[in-house]
Design a protein around this motif. Structure first.
Motif, mmCIF file in Angstrom:
data_model
loop_
_atom_site.group_PDB
_atom_site.id
_atom_site.type_symbol
_atom_site.label_atom_id
_atom_site.label_comp_id
_atom_site.label_asym_id
_atom_site.label_seq_id
_atom_site.Cartn_x
_atom_site.Cartn_y
_atom_site.Cartn_z
ATOM 1 N N ALA A 163 10.126 8.799 0.423
ATOM 2 C CA ALA A 163 9.486 7.563 0.903
ATOM 3 C C ALA A 163 7.966 7.665 0.806
ATOM 4 O O ALA A 163 7.292 6.693 0.425
ATOM 5 C CB ALA A 163 9.913 7.270 2.341
ATOM 6 N N PHE A 164 7.408 8.835 1.127
ATOM 7 C CA PHE A 164 5.961 9.040 1.006
ATOM 8 C C PHE A 164 5.510 8.866 -0.443
ATOM 9 O O PHE A 164 4.523 8.192 -0.728
ATOM 10 C CB PHE A 164 5.590 10.433 1.520
ATOM 11 N N SER A 165 6.266 9.447 -1.362
ATOM 12 C CA SER A 165 5.952 9.314 -2.782
ATOM 13 C C SER A 165 6.006 7.852 -3.214
ATOM 14 O O SER A 165 5.119 7.366 -3.928
ATOM 15 C CB SER A 165 6.938 10.148 -3.607
ATOM 16 N N ASN A 166 7.044 7.135 -2.757
ATOM 17 C CA ASN A 166 7.165 5.718 -3.101
ATOM 18 C C ASN A 166 6.023 4.893 -2.523
ATOM 19 O O ASN A 166 5.509 3.987 -3.186
ATOM 20 C CB ASN A 166 8.509 5.166 -2.619
ATOM 21 N N CYS A 167 5.601 5.206 -1.305
ATOM 22 C CA CYS A 167 4.478 4.484 -0.681
ATOM 23 C C CYS A 167 3.186 4.722 -1.455
ATOM 24 O O CYS A 167 2.386 3.799 -1.637
ATOM 25 C CB CYS A 167 4.307 4.908 0.773
ATOM 26 N N LEU A 168 2.973 5.963 -1.903
ATOM 27 C CA LEU A 168 1.785 6.246 -2.711
ATOM 28 C C LEU A 168 1.804 5.457 -4.017
ATOM 29 O O LEU A 168 0.774 4.931 -4.453
ATOM 30 C CB LEU A 168 1.677 7.736 -3.006
ATOM 31 N N GLN A 169 2.976 5.367 -4.651
ATOM 32 C CA GLN A 169 3.083 4.591 -5.895
ATOM 33 C C GLN A 169 2.815 3.111 -5.633
ATOM 34 O O GLN A 169 2.163 2.449 -6.439
ATOM 35 C CB GLN A 169 4.462 4.787 -6.539
ATOM 36 N N LEU A 170 3.296 2.602 -4.502
ATOM 37 C CA LEU A 170 3.052 1.204 -4.142
ATOM 38 C C LEU A 170 1.567 0.965 -3.881
ATOM 39 O O LEU A 170 0.989 -0.023 -4.360
ATOM 40 C CB LEU A 170 3.877 0.824 -2.915
ATOM 41 N N ALA A 171 0.935 1.872 -3.155
ATOM 42 C CA ALA A 171 -0.507 1.755 -2.898
ATOM 43 C C ALA A 171 -1.285 1.803 -4.210
ATOM 44 O O ALA A 171 -2.246 1.049 -4.405
ATOM 45 C CB ALA A 171 -0.973 2.864 -1.960
ATOM 46 N N SER A 172 -0.859 2.661 -5.110
ATOM 47 C CA SER A 172 -1.494 2.765 -6.424
ATOM 48 C C SER A 172 -1.390 1.448 -7.183
ATOM 49 O O SER A 172 -2.363 0.979 -7.788
ATOM 50 C CB SER A 172 -0.842 3.898 -7.214
ATOM 51 N N CYS A 173 -0.225 0.851 -7.144
ATOM 52 C CA CYS A 173 -0.008 -0.420 -7.829
ATOM 53 C C CYS A 173 -0.894 -1.524 -7.237
ATOM 54 O O CYS A 173 -1.513 -2.297 -7.977
ATOM 55 C CB CYS A 173 1.464 -0.799 -7.726
#
Length: 150
Positions: free
Chosen positions: A66-76
């Motif tokens: 979930a942390f990895s996914n949140c970072l990818q979302l923030a990046s986007c």
């Protein structure tokens, strides 16, 4: 190879496409899945392996993913902002790099888990013990934990 289905059949039907039967037995489909969506493919392979062996993941696995996914979302989101705000482009690039490093580290861990399970099967070990921890309050063991210890 004849049992291969794109993403192990975990992807639901999309619009008018029946994804459960796409690329059945196709080496080209497997190659495209691995090349075009490597992290997603590893994640699905891990889920498939865990389902087929009835292994429950550690709760930390979900938190790390979930942390990895949140970072990818923030990046986007930052990439979209950087389209309109020039000053945000450098920050967007830095967050992109950090998100990609975390995601690839998580994918590496997933690959290691898959490798471990495959090696375990090769050695003939079939059981997977489930370890249940006893919660500990900040001041020491909970009354329930003390009762269990007796």
């Amino acid at each position: 190879m004849q049992n291969y289905v794109c993403f192990q059949g975990y992807i639901p039907n999309c619009c008018c496409m029946d994804t459960s039967d796409m690329c059945r037995g196709s080496e080209l489909g497997l190659c495209l899945e691995g090349c075009c969506c490597p992290v997603f493919s590893i994640s699905i392979a891990r889920l498939h392996l865990m389902d087929s062996k009835r292994i429950r993941p550690d709760p930390w696995d979900y938190q790390i993913i979930a942390f990895s996914n949140c970072l990818q979302l923030a990046s986007c989101i930052l990439d979209i902002i950087a389209i309109f705000v020039e000053e945000a482009r450098e920050a967007a690039n830095i967050v992109d790099l950090i998100a990609d490093l975390v995601t690839l580290s998580v994918a590496g861990c997933m690959g290691a888990q898959i490798n471990h399970e495959i090696k375990t099967d090769a050695n003939g070990i079939k059981e997977h013990p489930v370890v249940i921890g006893i919660p500990v309050a900040q001041g020491g063991p909970t009354p329930a934990a003390e009762e269990m210890a007796r």
